[in-house]
Design a protein around this motif. Sequence first.
Motif, PDB file in Angstrom:
ATOM      1  N   THR A 121     -26.742 -49.447 -56.590  1.00  0.00           N
ATOM      2  CA  THR A 121     -28.189 -49.276 -56.777  1.00  0.00           C
ATOM      3  C   THR A 121     -29.023 -50.021 -55.744  1.00  0.00           C
ATOM      4  OG1 THR A 121     -28.154 -51.107 -58.365  1.00  0.00           O
ATOM      5  CG2 THR A 121     -28.016 -48.871 -59.253  1.00  0.00           C
ATOM      6  N   ASN A 122     -28.430 -50.957 -55.022  1.00  0.00           N
ATOM      7  CA  ASN A 122     -29.211 -51.763 -54.076  1.00  0.00           C
ATOM      8  C   ASN A 122     -28.777 -51.609 -52.624  1.00  0.00           C
ATOM      9  OD1 ASN A 122     -28.844 -53.945 -56.718  1.00  0.00           O
ATOM     10  ND2 ASN A 122     -30.875 -53.239 -56.137  1.00  0.00           N
ATOM     11  N   ILE A 123     -27.894 -50.641 -52.341  1.00  0.00           N
ATOM     12  CA  ILE A 123     -27.406 -50.441 -50.973  1.00  0.00           C
ATOM     13  C   ILE A 123     -27.858 -49.085 -50.456  1.00  0.00           C
ATOM     14  CG2 ILE A 123     -25.384 -50.302 -49.473  1.00  0.00           C
ATOM     15  CD1 ILE A 123     -23.877 -52.082 -51.388  1.00  0.00           C
ATOM     16  N   SER A 124     -28.396 -49.080 -49.245  1.00  0.00           N
ATOM     17  CA  SER A 124     -28.787 -47.834 -48.581  1.00  0.00           C
ATOM     18  C   SER A 124     -28.074 -47.742 -47.240  1.00  0.00           C
ATOM     19  CB  SER A 124     -30.308 -47.791 -48.356  1.00  0.00           C
ATOM     20  OG  SER A 124     -31.002 -47.748 -49.576  1.00  0.00           O
ATOM     21  N   SER A 125     -27.103 -46.833 -47.151  1.00  0.00           N
ATOM     22  CA  SER A 125     -26.443 -46.567 -45.878  1.00  0.00           C
ATOM     23  C   SER A 125     -26.843 -45.167 -45.446  1.00  0.00           C
ATOM     24  CB  SER A 125     -24.919 -46.683 -46.012  1.00  0.00           C
ATOM     25  OG  SER A 125     -24.298 -46.633 -44.745  1.00  0.00           O
ATOM     26  N   ASN A 126     -27.504 -45.082 -44.301  1.00  0.00           N
ATOM     27  CA  ASN A 126     -28.234 -43.869 -43.931  1.00  0.00           C
ATOM     28  C   ASN A 126     -27.444 -42.834 -43.145  1.00  0.00           C
ATOM     29  OD1 ASN A 126     -31.214 -44.344 -44.797  1.00  0.00           O
ATOM     30  ND2 ASN A 126     -30.551 -46.279 -43.923  1.00  0.00           N
ATOM     31  N   GLY A 127     -26.120 -42.908 -43.192  1.00  0.00           N
ATOM     32  CA  GLY A 127     -25.316 -41.864 -42.581  1.00  0.00           C
ATOM     33  C   GLY A 127     -25.088 -42.059 -41.093  1.00  0.00           C
ATOM     34  N   GLU A 128     -24.588 -40.989 -40.474  1.00  0.00           N
ATOM     35  CA  GLU A 128     -24.217 -41.000 -39.055  1.00  0.00           C
ATOM     36  C   GLU A 128     -25.465 -40.708 -38.206  1.00  0.00           C
ATOM     37  OE1 GLU A 128     -20.584 -38.866 -36.639  1.00  0.00           O
ATOM     38  OE2 GLU A 128     -20.367 -39.174 -38.806  1.00  0.00           O
ATOM     39  N   VAL A 129     -26.353 -41.664 -38.160  1.00  0.00           N
ATOM     40  CA  VAL A 129     -27.661 -41.488 -37.525  1.00  0.00           C
ATOM     41  C   VAL A 129     -27.537 -41.092 -36.056  1.00  0.00           C
ATOM     42  CG1 VAL A 129     -29.779 -42.677 -36.850  1.00  0.00           C
ATOM     43  CG2 VAL A 129     -28.792 -43.053 -39.132  1.00  0.00           C
ATOM     44  N   PHE A 130     -26.591 -41.690 -35.346  1.00  0.00           N
ATOM     45  CA  PHE A 130     -26.491 -41.461 -33.903  1.00  0.00           C
ATOM     46  C   PHE A 130     -25.592 -40.275 -33.538  1.00  0.00           C
ATOM     47  CE2 PHE A 130     -27.869 -45.934 -34.037  1.00  0.00           C
ATOM     48  CZ  PHE A 130     -29.012 -45.820 -33.249  1.00  0.00           C
ATOM     49  N   SER A 131     -25.319 -39.424 -34.504  1.00  0.00           N
ATOM     50  CA  SER A 131     -24.660 -38.160 -34.172  1.00  0.00           C
ATOM     51  C   SER A 131     -25.628 -37.248 -33.423  1.00  0.00           C
ATOM     52  CB  SER A 131     -24.160 -37.462 -35.444  1.00  0.00           C
ATOM     53  OG  SER A 131     -25.253 -37.149 -36.307  1.00  0.00           O
ATOM     54  N   VAL A 132     -26.922 -37.506 -33.567  1.00  0.00           N
ATOM     55  CA  VAL A 132     -27.954 -36.789 -32.823  1.00  0.00           C
ATOM     56  C   VAL A 132     -28.071 -37.434 -31.444  1.00  0.00           C
ATOM     57  CG1 VAL A 132     -30.382 -36.112 -32.764  1.00  0.00           C
ATOM     58  CG2 VAL A 132     -29.177 -36.265 -34.962  1.00  0.00           C
ATOM     59  N   LYS A 133     -27.764 -36.686 -30.396  1.00  0.00           N
ATOM     60  CA  LYS A 133     -27.646 -37.248 -29.049  1.00  0.00           C
ATOM     61  C   LYS A 133     -28.921 -37.893 -28.539  1.00  0.00           C
ATOM     62  CE  LYS A 133     -23.867 -34.274 -27.465  1.00  0.00           C
ATOM     63  NZ  LYS A 133     -23.416 -33.277 -26.445  1.00  0.00           N
ATOM     64  N   VAL A 134     -30.070 -37.313 -28.839  1.00  0.00           N
ATOM     65  CA  VAL A 134     -31.320 -37.843 -28.306  1.00  0.00           C
ATOM     66  C   VAL A 134     -31.570 -39.270 -28.790  1.00  0.00           C
ATOM     67  CG1 VAL A 134     -32.774 -36.937 -30.181  1.00  0.00           C
ATOM     68  CG2 VAL A 134     -33.758 -37.318 -27.904  1.00  0.00           C
ATOM     69  N   ARG A 135     -31.063 -39.614 -29.949  1.00  0.00           N
ATOM     70  CA  ARG A 135     -31.279 -40.966 -30.485  1.00  0.00           C
ATOM     71  C   ARG A 135     -30.442 -42.012 -29.755  1.00  0.00           C
ATOM     72  NH1 ARG A 135     -30.516 -38.923 -36.667  1.00  0.00           N
ATOM     73  NH2 ARG A 135     -32.448 -37.700 -36.837  1.00  0.00           N
ATOM     74  N   ARG A 136     -29.402 -41.581 -29.058  1.00  0.00           N
ATOM     75  CA  ARG A 136     -28.552 -42.512 -28.331  1.00  0.00           C
ATOM     76  C   ARG A 136     -28.608 -42.278 -26.823  1.00  0.00           C
ATOM     77  NH1 ARG A 136     -24.310 -38.772 -30.463  1.00  0.00           N
ATOM     78  NH2 ARG A 136     -23.112 -37.957 -28.675  1.00  0.00           N
ATOM     79  N   SER A 137     -29.657 -41.601 -26.354  1.00  0.00           N
ATOM     80  CA  SER A 137     -29.754 -41.247 -24.938  1.00  0.00           C
ATOM     81  C   SER A 137     -29.872 -42.469 -24.043  1.00  0.00           C
ATOM     82  CB  SER A 137     -30.937 -40.304 -24.713  1.00  0.00           C
ATOM     83  OG  SER A 137     -32.146 -40.903 -25.167  1.00  0.00           O
ATOM     84  N   ASN A 138     -30.480 -43.543 -24.537  1.00  0.00           N
ATOM     85  CA  ASN A 138     -30.571 -44.793 -23.785  1.00  0.00           C
ATOM     86  C   ASN A 138     -30.770 -45.936 -24.766  1.00  0.00           C
ATOM     87  OD1 ASN A 138     -33.570 -45.112 -24.206  1.00  0.00           O
ATOM     88  ND2 ASN A 138     -33.600 -43.222 -22.991  1.00  0.00           N
ATOM     89  N   ILE A 139     -30.713 -47.146 -24.255  1.00  0.00           N
ATOM     90  CA  ILE A 139     -30.787 -48.303 -25.157  1.00  0.00           C
ATOM     91  C   ILE A 139     -32.149 -48.402 -25.827  1.00  0.00           C
ATOM     92  CG2 ILE A 139     -31.494 -49.896 -23.334  1.00  0.00           C
ATOM     93  CD1 ILE A 139     -29.189 -50.588 -26.392  1.00  0.00           C
ATOM     94  N   SER A 140     -33.193 -47.902 -25.167  1.00  0.00           N
ATOM     95  CA  SER A 140     -34.533 -47.965 -25.768  1.00  0.00           C
ATOM     96  C   SER A 140     -34.618 -47.104 -27.027  1.00  0.00           C
ATOM     97  CB  SER A 140     -35.592 -47.511 -24.759  1.00  0.00           C
ATOM     98  OG  SER A 140     -35.628 -48.381 -23.655  1.00  0.00           O
TER      99      SER A 140
END
Length: 342
Positions: A121-140
């Motif tokens: 009830t108190n843990i939120s794990s938001n999945g494979e967020v960086f499977s979307v390439k644009v989110r990992r395109s650079n460190i920024s």
Amino acid sequence: MADDLCSFTKDIFVIKVPKKSPLALRMIVLVFAMVCGVYICSICVKQISTHSKAGFLNIPVTQRPCPEPYIEPWEIPYVHYPKPKTYSRDGCACNPVRYFAILSMQRSGSGWFETLLNNHTNISSNGEVFSVKVRRSNISTIVETLDKIYNLDWLSSASKNECTAAVGLKWMLNQGLMQHHTEIIDYFNIRGVSVIFLFRRNLLRRMISVLANLYDRDAKLLNGTHKSHVHSPHEAEILAKYKPILNATLLIPNLKQVEETTAKALEYFKSTRHIILYYEDIVKNLTMLIDVQDFLKVPHRELKSRQVKIHKGSLSNQIGNWDDVEKMVKGTGYESFLHADY
């Protein structure tokens, strides 16, 4: 004659001032008083306005700080009080939050493990967020995404919102993690992010799962839909009917490559606060989930998942060219993979 001259002289120099009208004088006084009143009022209004701005706009409103939780001194960097921009935590604003990241590889049980955590009830794990390439395109873009997650502004089906006590994500090693490991490690250490390593001991079984999942992306065995995870024994049985054929020549080099990648990740992130878990160990002993909850500093709960295991039983029934694989693996450091089950 002299008296007449004197009298004439007095008449010349004595000038009588005519009397002014009392009404006109009163009007002059009234106008003067009104002008003075307007001037004084304008000065007062300006002073009041300036005082109000100084008192209500320029002085910041200080909020009462949250009471310090009863924690060990070493824990202080890992305790946070996020202030989401998209909603208010209300009564839970003073509930401390821990940040975490599950670092894993595809088909290592991370999906199943994450459903267990999200059952809390108190843990939120938001999945494979960086499977979307644009989110990992650079460190920024990576840092921007992480900031949004850890500030509780990342909205997903796993979000517990107000009373979240631990928030994180699932991050595969091949999703920019190794490429930008130096900057990410610095971010984890500065922001107080704890790392949960989750790997699979039997790399041969992982390889079968990877190939079967790749095959189903095109074949779509479940009524024309692709599912990486299933919730019924019937669906699991359908997917398990496919028996991949392994490239026996490249089998050992591929297994070594996975081992090396795992070892490199452990070496890179050894400076972070972390825990190392293996899928097989958790399957055999679910009480290990208590250790995970202690690591995240959340209350103990019985954690459950609806996911059903797809590949079960002997490997000989799961590989299309079993004889070739058995011959290639025997006598190597991976021979134990041929018969290990759980």
